[in-house]
Structures are given as structure tokens and as C-alpha cells.
Design an enzyme around this catalytic site. Structure first.
Site, PDB file in Angstrom:
ATOM      1  N   ASP A 157     -89.801  55.947  41.895  1.00 24.23           N
ATOM      2  CA  ASP A 157     -90.810  54.898  41.748  1.00 24.23           C
ATOM      3  C   ASP A 157     -92.162  55.314  42.338  1.00 24.23           C
ATOM      4  OD1 ASP A 157     -89.478  54.870  44.152  1.00 24.23           O
ATOM      5  OD2 ASP A 157     -89.473  52.707  44.392  1.00 24.23           O
ATOM      6  N   ASP A 158     -92.144  55.849  43.559  1.00 25.07           N
ATOM      7  CA  ASP A 158     -93.414  56.225  44.198  1.00 25.07           C
ATOM      8  C   ASP A 158     -94.074  57.390  43.463  1.00 25.07           C
ATOM      9  OD1 ASP A 158     -93.349  54.291  46.208  1.00 25.07           O
ATOM     10  OD2 ASP A 158     -92.072  55.531  47.482  1.00 25.07           O
ATOM     11  N   GLU A 186     -77.378  52.209  52.967  1.00 26.47           N
ATOM     12  CA  GLU A 186     -78.353  52.537  54.028  1.00 26.47           C
ATOM     13  C   GLU A 186     -79.520  51.550  54.033  1.00 26.47           C
ATOM     14  OE1 GLU A 186     -80.067  56.498  53.500  1.00 26.47           O
ATOM     15  OE2 GLU A 186     -81.305  55.789  51.863  1.00 26.47           O
ATOM     16  N   MET A 218     -76.135  56.642  51.168  1.00 31.97           N
ATOM     17  CA  MET A 218     -77.557  56.757  50.881  1.00 31.97           C
ATOM     18  C   MET A 218     -77.959  55.802  49.750  1.00 31.97           C
ATOM     19  SD  MET A 218     -79.605  60.274  50.459  1.00 31.97           S
ATOM     20  CE  MET A 218     -80.287  60.711  52.040  1.00 31.97           C
ATOM     21  N   GLY A 219     -79.233  55.574  49.644  1.00 35.85           N
ATOM     22  CA  GLY A 219     -79.760  54.665  48.619  1.00 35.85           C
ATOM     23  C   GLY A 219     -80.735  53.737  49.299  1.00 35.85           C
ATOM     24  N   TYR A 264     -77.082  63.305  51.905  1.00 36.88           N
ATOM     25  CA  TYR A 264     -77.608  64.552  51.351  1.00 36.88           C
ATOM     26  C   TYR A 264     -76.546  65.329  50.566  1.00 36.88           C
ATOM     27  CZ  TYR A 264     -81.405  63.153  54.307  1.00 36.88           C
ATOM     28  OH  TYR A 264     -82.422  62.421  54.858  1.00 36.88           O
ATOM     29  N   GLU A 265     -75.248  65.089  50.912  1.00 39.47           N
ATOM     30  CA  GLU A 265     -74.207  65.861  50.204  1.00 39.47           C
ATOM     31  C   GLU A 265     -74.094  65.497  48.723  1.00 39.47           C
ATOM     32  OE1 GLU A 265     -74.176  63.680  52.803  1.00 39.47           O
ATOM     33  OE2 GLU A 265     -72.467  64.412  53.962  1.00 39.47           O
ATOM     34  N   LYS A 294     -54.654  54.183  61.410  1.00 43.09           N
ATOM     35  CA  LYS A 294     -55.152  53.901  62.762  1.00 43.09           C
ATOM     36  C   LYS A 294     -56.668  53.775  62.867  1.00 43.09           C
ATOM     37  CE  LYS A 294     -54.919  58.733  64.221  1.00 43.09           C
ATOM     38  NZ  LYS A 294     -54.385  59.720  65.113  1.00 43.09           N
ATOM     39  N   ASP A 306     -80.985  56.851  43.813  1.00 48.17           N
ATOM     40  CA  ASP A 306     -80.893  55.449  44.240  1.00 48.17           C
ATOM     41  C   ASP A 306     -80.610  54.477  43.088  1.00 48.17           C
ATOM     42  OD1 ASP A 306     -81.592  56.588  46.599  1.00 48.17           O
ATOM     43  OD2 ASP A 306     -83.485  55.517  46.860  1.00 48.17           O
ATOM     44  N   LYS A 338     -86.312  59.920  37.913  1.00 53.69           N
ATOM     45  CA  LYS A 338     -85.362  60.630  38.771  1.00 53.69           C
ATOM     46  C   LYS A 338     -85.125  59.826  40.026  1.00 53.69           C
ATOM     47  CE  LYS A 338     -86.506  61.781  42.295  1.00 53.69           C
ATOM     48  NZ  LYS A 338     -87.085  62.025  43.599  1.00 53.69           N
ATOM     49  N   THR A 339     -83.942  59.659  40.486  1.00 52.00           N
ATOM     50  CA  THR A 339     -83.596  59.233  41.837  1.00 52.00           C
ATOM     51  C   THR A 339     -82.125  58.864  41.873  1.00 52.00           C
ATOM     52  OG1 THR A 339     -83.892  57.699  43.678  1.00 52.00           O
ATOM     53  CG2 THR A 339     -84.441  56.802  41.529  1.00 52.00           C
TER      54      THR A 339
HETATM   55  P1  FBP Z   1     -86.252  59.325  45.995  1.00 54.40           P
HETATM   56  O1  FBP Z   1     -86.500  57.863  45.877  1.00 54.40           O
HETATM   57  O2  FBP Z   1     -87.454  60.115  46.232  1.00 54.40           O
HETATM   58  O3  FBP Z   1     -85.449  59.826  44.835  1.00 54.40           O
HETATM   59  O4  FBP Z   1     -85.354  59.609  47.279  1.00 54.40           O
HETATM   60  C1  FBP Z   1     -84.136  59.029  47.462  1.00 54.40           C
HETATM   61  C2  FBP Z   1     -83.520  59.302  48.809  1.00 54.40           C
HETATM   62  O5  FBP Z   1     -82.427  60.196  48.671  1.00 54.40           O
HETATM   63  C3  FBP Z   1     -83.096  57.999  49.466  1.00 54.40           C
HETATM   64  O6  FBP Z   1     -81.825  57.597  49.045  1.00 54.40           O
HETATM   65  C4  FBP Z   1     -83.173  58.339  50.923  1.00 54.40           C
HETATM   66  O7  FBP Z   1     -83.376  57.206  51.732  1.00 54.40           O
HETATM   67  C5  FBP Z   1     -84.363  59.248  50.997  1.00 54.40           C
HETATM   68  O8  FBP Z   1     -84.434  59.888  49.735  1.00 54.40           O
HETATM   69  C6  FBP Z   1     -84.255  60.279  52.077  1.00 54.40           C
HETATM   70  O9  FBP Z   1     -85.448  60.966  52.143  1.00 54.40           O
HETATM   71  P2  FBP Z   1     -85.632  62.407  52.767  1.00 54.40           P
HETATM   72  O10 FBP Z   1     -85.116  63.383  51.743  1.00 54.40           O
HETATM   73  O11 FBP Z   1     -87.108  62.526  52.912  1.00 54.40           O
HETATM   74  O12 FBP Z   1     -84.863  62.460  54.031  1.00 54.40           O
END
Ligand code: FBP
Length: 510
Positions: A163-164, A295, A238-239, A386-387, A230, A193, A190-191
Site C-alpha cells: 500500500d505505501d 502481530e 506477521m501481518g 520473516y521465515e 504440557k 499481509d 505485493k505484500t
Molecule cells: P509490506 O507491507 O511492505 O509488504 O511489509 C509487510 C511486513 O512483512 C509486515 O508484515 C511486517 O510488519 C513488516 O513487513 C516488517 O517490516 P521489516 O521488514 O521492515 O522488519
């Protein structure tokens, strides 16, 4: 041993499936919805820009072009395929350059030429390492002038971003028109999220591969929990902001509880929900479970949301009003510090760095003590983020990214600008995908970022009146107590289509 893994090599050879229509396509203007009126003053030249749909036909005569491409924002699997699709669809003798490190490469004129050797090395591969990415925001006159200098001689710039980043792209497209420059700007959604959506944009690429990666790990943990009996596993996913990833993973793994930020529960109610789950499972003889936490949850908890809004305006905790100050001080010191971390260049809170899973574990532990809980509560925390962003793209994301790249080439040939490539019907076979170009300004609204009102593409949140969420609410009571865990396993590239070509559940019209 070879430098490339066997799977790496086999994926380089995968040929993405592409919509037949792109072999001979043209565009046709459509009467789209109007952009919000407040955008007219900010985007006077693009405000009345049309949308287009892709139809069969010969289109304009292809001629060699010079195109720059960039990644912007977080990694998302399928990104390299956008570039390979673009490269393959450009007319012979065209030039393709890749800006290094996102918009900063465009501002600083840092790029590499992309030829067959570079392109062939990243076919169907994860990550953005071919040219890197970044989070630079382009907004000052000085930056825009530098961008215009870099763009000289280029027919188009393709921005692969969320979006940004697509907001950045729209600002540059408007500037180019105002300055009478020939360079066009085309966006690609792309994202991971999954929050860049509209009537025309069903989903961004990267979401499918990220969710499949997280779902594999969640399934593994659920099976471990069921075996060991247990631990409670608190898994943050993430998201940023929207809870689409959490909802998709909830439906594909059927774990005991998934918090959906958009429900807007307060902190107190969220803690009570988890405590209630633990007490009821204890009564059923179960001292284990799996809980998913988006998140972005913190941005929806009303007291924290207000606090974040106040911090976004004042950017200084000493200037907070009494209520916000109280909310801040009620949080553990570590979380306070994480909320106060510097915003990214677009003014976003760095939610991936806020340890919501630890905050909730801590508060739940305290509450259980207060109510004199007699069972045992042992918790493990995880963060899956990140994974999932740079894994090998699923077939879905490989095909989707590639088709978006080919669409971008079509937009260049037809001279479109200020538009984002959009594909609908993604749940159907590739041959039935419905492609269009949507003007970016149609998706914008004003938001307060860094204390100022700024145009941004509106994030699409989970619709809590929508079929998918309602389906989840019908199931969750059962999943809370009875363990109906599903184990999706890793992304598959070989085997029957139901494992290699599955789509995100999010696309289902429930
Ligand atoms: P985009 O919106 O740029 O696609 O980024 C998504 C994202 O992976 C989010 O889910 C997460 O909060 C953020 O990037 C983490 O940012 P950074 O890579 O700068 O740690």
C-alpha cells in the site's frame, strides 16, 4: 556438493502457467468508481484517470522500450517472477534495469541491467535478492526532482510494492504528468499481509506462500502440543494491522484459538478470552493448546490503538494526555519501549517488533493466579514472520507473480500510468483469470502519519461481517475444546494438483 540445492535447480526449470489471453491482449477503458473527492487537489492530473480491462485483441504495435523495475517494502514470495514475467513479455531489443534497494535506488540512480543471465538465475525463487528492496518514502521536491532525472530515457517504471509503495508510485506518476515527462509508472500488488485489496485486486502475491509456510509450522506445533500435552503455544504471526494471515492460518490449521484484531476486543476482554479457554480445557482434562495472535492485534485493542494514535501525532511520550499516559504506564516496560520505537519512513508502527505474545502470556499468567487456577499452565512463545516472506514461492504465487509481470509489460506497451495491475477470479484455473488495471488514486484516502495528514492507499481489513470470518466463528467453539488440528505440511511442488496447486482459503466465496 553443488552450490544449488536439487529443489532450487528444479524450481528454476518450472514454467509458470499464464493466462492464454496475454499472448495477444489489448486494454479497454472501463467506467471505474470515482476516486475520493479529497484526492483531487493532491492528484489533479491523475484524479480522472481511467481504469482498463484486459481483453483479447492485437493492441498497440510492440516497440522496444526501456523499463526500470524495483521492489519496495517487505519481501514476498513470487516477486522475482514479476520481474521474469516482465522481462519475457517485453518486446525484443528492450532494456530492463533494476533499481537497487527500492525507491532509494530510484532517487540515487543506482541500478543494474537485467539480462537473460540475471533473470534466469531467479526464476521461481523466493526473496528479493536480485535487486533488494527498501522502505524509502518519496515525498520531498528534492527527491522527486532526483527521480525525474533518473527516469530520463525510461518509458516506464514498475513498482512492485504494498500500500505505501504503491502510494509512492502514484505520487511519482502524478509528478511526471505535471512535469510533462513521458515516463509512466505502473504498480504491482505485493505484500504477504494480504491487505492491499479492492474490488479489482483480490489478493497480493506472497500471501499464499507465507501462509502456507506458517501453517506448516503451526501444524507441526499443534501435533507436538497434542503429543506432549504440557504446553500452551502462543504464536504471533506477521501481518501488519490486518489479521488476514491469522485468519487464513486459523482455517487451515484449526487450532484452539485465533485472535482477530478487527473484532476490536479490549485488553481485558482478550485476556479473559484466553483464560476462559485455559479453564475450560483444564475441565476437559487438557493442559495444552495452540493460540494464534496477529502481530497487528495491538493496533486494534482500543486503549493501545488510542495510545498509538496519540504517539503518532505527538511522537513524544511526555506530550501524551492523561488517559493515554495511563494506558502506556499500565503496560510492561519492554512493551512501552517497543511502542515508542521510531516509526518507519511511512509513519507505520513497527508491530513486528512488539512482543504481543509475551504481553498476553504475562497477563494470562497473572490472571490465572488471581482466580486461583488449580491446573498447570506452561507457555511457549513463537513468532513466525520473516521465515514466510522469502520461501520458494508456491505454484500459485509463481504463476500469479509471473502473470502480474506480463501484465506490467502490457501496461507499458499501452502507455498506462498511475495504475495497479489487478487480477480477479484467482481461485479459478489460470485460463479464467480476469485482468484489469485500477487507478491507484481510487484506492486512496487521507490518514495521519508522522503527525501529518497524508494520502495513503487504504488497508483492507478482515471483514468481520464477511463469510470467511463468520465461518470461523461458527467453528471456533468446537475447535476451542475438541482438538481438530489440521496438518497442512510443507509447500508441495510435485504430486497431485490438490497439493501442488491449492489456493488460499481466503479466496473462497464462503
Ligand atoms: P509490506 O507491507 O511492505 O509488504 O511489509 C509487510 C511486513 O512483512 C509486515 O508484515 C511486517 O510488519 C513488516 O513487513 C516488517 O517490516 P521489516 O521488514 O521492515 O522488519
Amino acid at each position: 556438493m553443488n552450490d544449488l540445492s536439487s529443489l532450487h535447480k528444479l524450481r528454476l526449470a518450472y514454467v509458470p502457467r499464464t493466462p492464454e489471453i496475454l499472448r495477444e491482449a489489448k486494454v479497454e477503458a472501463v467506467e471505474g468508481k470515482r476516486a475520493p473527492a479529497e484526492m483531487e487537489a493532491l492528484f489533479p492530473k491523475s484524479f480522472h484517470g481511467k481504469g482498463y480491462r484486459v481483453v483479447k485483441g492485437p493492441g498497440s504495435k510492440p516497440k522496444p522500450v526501456a523499463v526500470g523495475v524495483m521492489f519496495s517494502g517487505g519481501q514476498a514470495a513470487g516477486g522475482h517472477n514479476v520481474i521474469t514475467g516482465l522481462f519475457d513479455a517485453l518486446p525484443p531489443k528492450s532494456r530492463l534495469i533494476g533499481f537497487l534497494g527500492g525507491f532509494s535506488g530510484l532517487v540515487e540512480n543506482k541500478f543494474i541491467d537485467l539480462g537473460a543471465k540475471e533473470i534466469d538465475s531467479v526464476r521461481n525463487q523466493g526473496g528479493f535478492d536480485l535487486i533488494g528492496s527498501g522502505r524509502t518514502k518519496v515525498e520531498t521536491d528534492e527527491q522527486l526532482q532526483k527521480v525525474a532525472t533518473t527516469a530520463k530515457g525510461l518509458d516506464a517504471i514498475v513498482v512492485i510494492g504494498g500500500d505505501d509503495s504503491n502510494t509512492n508510485g502514484a505520487v511519482i506518476a502524478e509528478y511526471f504528468i505535471q512535469q510533462g515527462l513521458k515516463t509512466k509508472v505502473i504498480g504491482v500488488p505485493k505484500t504477504i499481509d494480504g491487505d492491499l485489496r479492492s474490488e479489482e485486486i483480490e489478493l497480493s502475491f506472497g500471501f499464499d506462500s507465507a501462509c502456507k509456510t506458517y501453517a506448516e509450522l503451526i501444524g507441526n506445533i499443534a501435533r507436538d502440543a497434542l503429543s506432549a500435552k504440557k504446553y500452551y503455544h502462543f504464536i504471533k504471526l506477521m501481518g501488519r494491522s490486518a489479521s488476514h494471515i491469522a485468519l487464513e492460518c486459523a482455517l487451515t490449521t484449526q487450532v484452539n484459538l485465533t485472535l482477530i484484531g478487527e473484532e476490536g476486543l479490549g485488553l481485558e476482554a482478550t485476556v479473559s478470552k484466553i483464560v476462559d479457554l485455559i479453564v475450560r480445557r483444564h475441565a476437559a482434562g487438557k493442559e495444552y493448546g495452540v493460540i494464534l495472535i496477529p502481530e497487528g492485534l495491538v493496533e486494534f485493542i482500543p486503549e493501545i490503538r488510542n495510545l498509538i494514535a496519540a504517539l503518532n501525532v505527538h511522537l513524544d511520550k511526555d506530550k501524551l494526555g492523561p488517559n493515554e499516559r495511563k494506558s502506556l504506564l499500565a503496560l510492561p516496560a519492554k512493551i512501552q519501549a517497543q511502542l515508542l520505537l521510531e516509526r518507519d519512513s511511512h509513519g507505520n508502527v513497527k508491530v513486528s517488533q512488539i512482543e504481543t505474545e509475551l504481553l498476553l502470556m504475562d497477563l494470562v499468567k497473572k490472571r490465572l493466579k488471581e482466580i486461583g487456577f488449580k491446573g498447570s499452565f506452561n507457555a511457549q512463545e513463537h513468532f513466525f514472520g520473516y521465515e514466510g516472506r522469502s520461501c520458494l514461492p508456491s505454484n500459485f504465487d509463481s504463476n500469479y507473480g509471473y502473470a502480474l509481470g506480463q501484465m506490467a509489460a502490457l501496461a507499458v506497451r499501452e502507455g498506462l500510468t498511475g495504475v495497479i495491475c489487478a487480477i480477479k477470479n484467482l481461485e479459478m484455473p489460470v485460463s479464467q483469470w480476469d485482468m484489469s488495471f485500477v487507478p491507484a488514486v481510487q484506492l486512496m484516502r487521507l490518514e495521519t502519519r508522522g503527525g501529518k495528514r497524508k494520502p495513503v492507499i487504504e488497508k483492507a481489513l478482515v471483514d468481520i461481517k464477511g463469510g470467511l470470518f463468520l465461518y470461523y466463528t461458527r467453528k471456533r467453539m468446537d475447535w476451542e475444546i475438541n482438538d481438530h488440528y489440521r496438518y497442512p505440511g510443507p509447500i508441495q511442488f510435485f504430486g497431485p494438483p490438490e497439493v501442488t496447486d491449492s489456493h488460499p482459503v481466503t479466496l473462497k466465496k464462503v
